[in-house]
Design a protein around this motif. Structure first.
Motif, PDB file in Angstrom:
ATOM      1  N   ILE A   1       0.836  -1.204   0.000  1.00  0.00           N
ATOM      2  CA  ILE A   1       0.000   0.000   0.000  1.00  0.00           C
ATOM      3  C   ILE A   1       0.871   1.254   0.000  1.00  0.00           C
ATOM      4  O   ILE A   1       0.569   2.243  -0.685  1.00  0.00           O
ATOM      5  N   ARG A   2       1.976   1.237   0.736  1.00  0.00           N
ATOM      6  CA  ARG A   2       2.863   2.406   0.763  1.00  0.00           C
ATOM      7  C   ARG A   2       3.446   2.690  -0.614  1.00  0.00           C
ATOM      8  O   ARG A   2       3.569   3.847  -1.023  1.00  0.00           O
ATOM      9  N   VAL A   3       3.822   1.633  -1.329  1.00  0.00           N
ATOM     10  CA  VAL A   3       4.338   1.814  -2.685  1.00  0.00           C
ATOM     11  C   VAL A   3       3.250   2.379  -3.594  1.00  0.00           C
ATOM     12  O   VAL A   3       3.497   3.306  -4.377  1.00  0.00           O
ATOM     13  N   VAL A   4       2.041   1.842  -3.492  1.00  0.00           N
ATOM     14  CA  VAL A   4       0.930   2.323  -4.322  1.00  0.00           C
ATOM     15  C   VAL A   4       0.623   3.782  -4.009  1.00  0.00           C
ATOM     16  O   VAL A   4       0.374   4.593  -4.906  1.00  0.00           O
ATOM     17  N   GLN A   5       0.641   4.142  -2.729  1.00  0.00           N
ATOM     18  CA  GLN A   5       0.422   5.547  -2.355  1.00  0.00           C
ATOM     19  C   GLN A   5       1.493   6.437  -2.973  1.00  0.00           C
ATOM     20  O   GLN A   5       1.201   7.536  -3.448  1.00  0.00           O
ATOM     21  N   HIS A   6       2.730   5.952  -2.966  1.00  0.00           N
ATOM     22  CA  HIS A   6       3.829   6.759  -3.503  1.00  0.00           C
ATOM     23  C   HIS A   6       3.663   6.997  -5.001  1.00  0.00           C
ATOM     24  O   HIS A   6       3.758   8.145  -5.464  1.00  0.00           O
ATOM     25  N   VAL A   7       3.409   5.931  -5.764  1.00  0.00           N
ATOM     26  CA  VAL A   7       3.317   6.098  -7.223  1.00  0.00           C
ATOM     27  C   VAL A   7       2.041   6.821  -7.635  1.00  0.00           C
ATOM     28  O   VAL A   7       1.956   7.365  -8.736  1.00  0.00           O
ATOM     29  N   SER A   8       1.040   6.835  -6.745  1.00  0.00           N
ATOM     30  CA  SER A   8      -0.211   7.534  -7.076  1.00  0.00           C
ATOM     31  C   SER A   8      -0.176   9.001  -6.667  1.00  0.00           C
ATOM     32  O   SER A   8      -1.081   9.763  -6.992  1.00  0.00           O
ATOM     33  N   GLY A   9       0.871   9.398  -5.916  1.00  0.00           N
ATOM     34  CA  GLY A   9       0.979  10.788  -5.489  1.00  0.00           C
ATOM     35  C   GLY A   9       0.197  11.125  -4.244  1.00  0.00           C
ATOM     36  O   GLY A   9       0.012  12.298  -3.925  1.00  0.00           O
ATOM     37  N   VAL A  10      -0.268  10.105  -3.502  1.00  0.00           N
ATOM     38  CA  VAL A  10      -1.035  10.383  -2.280  1.00  0.00           C
ATOM     39  C   VAL A  10      -0.295   9.896  -1.035  1.00  0.00           C
ATOM     40  O   VAL A  10      -0.898   9.617  -0.012  1.00  0.00           O
ATOM     41  N   GLU A  11       1.020   9.788  -1.140  1.00  0.00           N
ATOM     42  CA  GLU A  11       1.816   9.468   0.048  1.00  0.00           C
ATOM     43  C   GLU A  11       2.142  10.780   0.741  1.00  0.00           C
ATOM     44  O   GLU A  11       3.017  11.529   0.318  1.00  0.00           O
ATOM     45  N   TYR A  12       1.429  11.066   1.803  1.00  0.00           N
ATOM     46  CA  TYR A  12       1.548  12.366   2.445  1.00  0.00           C
ATOM     47  C   TYR A  12       2.749  12.412   3.395  1.00  0.00           C
ATOM     48  O   TYR A  12       3.122  11.396   3.990  1.00  0.00           O
ATOM     49  N   PRO A  13       3.346  13.587   3.559  1.00  0.00           N
ATOM     50  CA  PRO A  13       4.522  13.710   4.431  1.00  0.00           C
ATOM     51  C   PRO A  13       4.180  13.493   5.898  1.00  0.00           C
ATOM     52  O   PRO A  13       3.033  13.681   6.322  1.00  0.00           O
ATOM     53  N   THR A  14       5.193  13.088   6.656  1.00  0.00           N
ATOM     54  CA  THR A  14       5.032  12.840   8.093  1.00  0.00           C
ATOM     55  C   THR A  14       5.724  13.928   8.885  1.00  0.00           C
ATOM     56  O   THR A  14       6.833  14.365   8.539  1.00  0.00           O
ATOM     57  N   TYR A  15       5.077  14.385   9.937  1.00  0.00           N
ATOM     58  CA  TYR A  15       5.644  15.416  10.847  1.00  0.00           C
ATOM     59  C   TYR A  15       5.565  14.910  12.281  1.00  0.00           C
ATOM     60  O   TYR A  15       4.619  14.199  12.624  1.00  0.00           O
ATOM     61  N   PRO A  16       6.562  15.277  13.119  1.00  0.00           N
ATOM     62  CA  PRO A  16       7.813  15.929  12.751  1.00  0.00           C
ATOM     63  C   PRO A  16       8.615  15.076  11.785  1.00  0.00           C
ATOM     64  O   PRO A  16       8.491  13.861  11.792  1.00  0.00           O
ATOM     65  N   ALA A  17       9.445  15.732  10.959  1.00  0.00           N
ATOM     66  CA  ALA A  17      10.195  15.022   9.937  1.00  0.00           C
ATOM     67  C   ALA A  17      11.162  14.039  10.603  1.00  0.00           C
ATOM     68  O   ALA A  17      11.757  14.339  11.645  1.00  0.00           O
ATOM     69  N   PRO A  18      11.316  12.809  10.015  1.00  0.00           N
ATOM     70  CA  PRO A  18      12.277  11.842  10.564  1.00  0.00           C
ATOM     71  C   PRO A  18      13.690  12.401  10.571  1.00  0.00           C
ATOM     72  O   PRO A  18      14.047  13.238   9.734  1.00  0.00           O
ATOM     73  N   VAL A  19      14.490  11.913  11.487  1.00  0.00           N
ATOM     74  CA  VAL A  19      15.898  12.326  11.567  1.00  0.00           C
ATOM     75  C   VAL A  19      16.681  11.509  10.555  1.00  0.00           C
ATOM     76  O   VAL A  19      16.672  10.267  10.584  1.00  0.00           O
ATOM     77  N   VAL A  20      17.343  12.172   9.628  1.00  0.00           N
ATOM     78  CA  VAL A  20      18.114  11.479   8.592  1.00  0.00           C
ATOM     79  C   VAL A  20      19.493  11.110   9.119  1.00  0.00           C
ATOM     80  O   VAL A  20      20.149  11.936   9.753  1.00  0.00           O
TER      81      VAL A  20
END
Length: 481
Positions: A462-481
């Protein structure tokens, strides 16, 4: 008042607070397409007890329990903001606020931490993207449950149809029943009705057309009002570009395979290489459940310690391609009774690592044993590292990865001393690090990684499908890279 009375009063107070959180969480989800998380776990449509248990689970990974009295103010602060579609982790808000020494109020801190989801920076809500399931077996039905669950806001992804071969009498009724009740994953959360006359299953208000076909060439999806859809092939019948291209029919824009792809089909593990998908790529694979389980922790270890070589041994639950009793099978050993034997077999997960982590030069080998449990598997990842370390350092590192890194949706962490496979049924993570079983000596590390090879993998799909469909919304607070 006795100590027991104090404990009970405290519980009742926390119940009341959790109860007050439910309508706030629901309204944010329905009206603003905001998913409220707690350490990457969604709180949408959760009960009072489930919200309290999720808060308490924080002690397994963060070392101390998180109280609803700490997170409620941040949830209330979110209601005052002009939020766009996003995922907001109130546990991370509470914990980062605790370590902030600037003297900001909860409201000021929250507004700053989620600034990317407000005002001119926020994402606009999009029209829902049509999704079609080709095949309706174990993974197909779990993906359907997830799509229906995530349709609550009315945006994002919309399951429009499933394509199956015509069965016998009451075919659609029986398929709806399998969606409604599952021996492993329990009851469907909601209501399901069947419209036999129009060949539809209605699940939580979602009308899902059941299309009967024996081959992709038989279907014109536009005849059902389906357009620009993402088709998820759960059959595994076609695994190369030529075969999967058969799905690119009128109404279908992209094809996602829930099995390892062959040839030049990209094998995608969300969280690791999903950002390498080309916008015009129409065919891709989500690799296997085991590949999704081992690649995120392998990447995490390689990033921090370097990996020279490794071996993965998977102890895997039996699957539908095995026999209940001894009978002929094309593969060696898999013809022997699945619920009565441990069965040595092969796994392609190790070789698939190269596709997901092309920069990893280490040689990874692998093998597998099928065992008599119906779900949840464990991967034992034995690594030779590029530098020496110790068990405490590795566990602290992986715990932090599971809490704050970009891989926190893929990697979970448990320190429960008596954890067993059943405890991880329904886990939404690709893999769960078992702290108690981890072994480290010098440059050798052995990780024990639990994974729900059905549900956890379906969440990755589902996460991959959300990404390719453009509906993978950002997460806050942003993860630490």
């Amino acid at each position: 008042m006795t100590v027991n009375d104090d404990s009970f009063t405290n519980w009742k107070n926390r119940e009341e607070i959790a109860e007050s959180m439910i309508p706030i969480i629901g309204k944010l989800h329905r009206e603003r397409d905001v998913t409220v998380l707690l350490h990457s776990r969604s709180l949408v449509n959760k009960s009072v007890v489930s919200i309290l248990k999720t808060h308490r689970f924080a002690r397994q990974i963060a070392g101390e329990e998180l109280s609803v009295t700490e997170t409620l103010p941040f949830l209330q602060a979110l209601t005052t903001l002009d939020l766009g579609p996003s995922q907001i982790d109130i546990a991370m808000l509470a914990e980062t606020y605790r370590s902030d020494d600037r003297g900001l109020s909860v409201e000021e801190f929250t507004a700053e931490a989620v600034a990317g989801a407000t005002g001119a920076d926020k994402i606009e809500r999009r029209e829902p993207r049509d999704v079609v399931l080709y095949g309706f077996g174990r993974i197909g039905r779990l993906v359907a449950r997830l799509l229906i669950e995530k349709a609550g806001s009315g945006n994002g992804l919309r399951l429009r149809a499933v394509v199956v071969r015509q069965g016998g009498d009451q075919d659609i009724v029986k398929r709806a029943s399998l969606l409604r009740r599952d021996s492993i994953h329990g009851q469907f959360q909601g209501t399901i009705t069947v419209d036999e006359a129009n060949s539809k299953i209605i699940a939580n208000g979602n009308e899902i057309k059941v299309i009967y076909a024996s081959d992709p060439s038989e279907v014109d999806y536009t005849a059902y009002g389906i357009k620009d859809a993402i088709l998820i092939d759960n059959t595994g019948k076609w695994r190369d570009r030529e075969g999967l291209s058969k799905h690119l029919r009128p109404g279908i824009d992209k094809v996602v395979l829930t099995a390892p792809g062959k040839g030049d089909v990209p094998n995608v593990v969300h969280g690791v290489n999903h950002d390498t998908i080309k916008p015009d790529e129409q065919i891709l694979s989500c690799a296997s459940c085991t590949t999704n389980a081992i690649v995120p922790p392998l990447k995490a270890m390689a990033d921090e310690y370097g990996v020279l070589r490794g071996h993965v041994e998977t102890v895997h639950s039996f699957t539908n391609d095995q026999n209940l009793l001894d009978n002929y099978h094309n593969s060696d050993r898999r013809g022997r009774s699945a619920p009565l034997n441990m069965v040595i077999t092969e796994t392609g997960a190790a070789s698939a690592v190269a596709k997901a982590l092309p920069d990893l030069e280490a040689k990874i080998t692998g093998s597998s044993i099928r065992v008599p449990v119906p779900d949840v598997s464990i991967a034992i990842l034995n690594l030779q590292l590029a530098r020496e370390t110790n068990r405490e350092e590795v566990l602290d590192y992986l715990r932090n990865v599971s809490l704050t890194s970009p891989l926190k949706r893929q990697i979970d962490f448990t320190s429960a001393p008596d954890a067993v496979s059943n405890d991880f049924i329904g886990s939404r993570h690709a893999s769960i690090v078992d702290a108690g079983a981890t072994k480290v000596e010098g440059d050798n590390a052995i990780l024990y990684l639990w994974y729900d090879n059905e549900f956890g993998y379906s969440c990755q799909v589902i996460r991959v499908v959300q990404h390719v469909s453009g509906v993978e919304y950002p997460t806050y607070p942003a993860p630490v890279v």
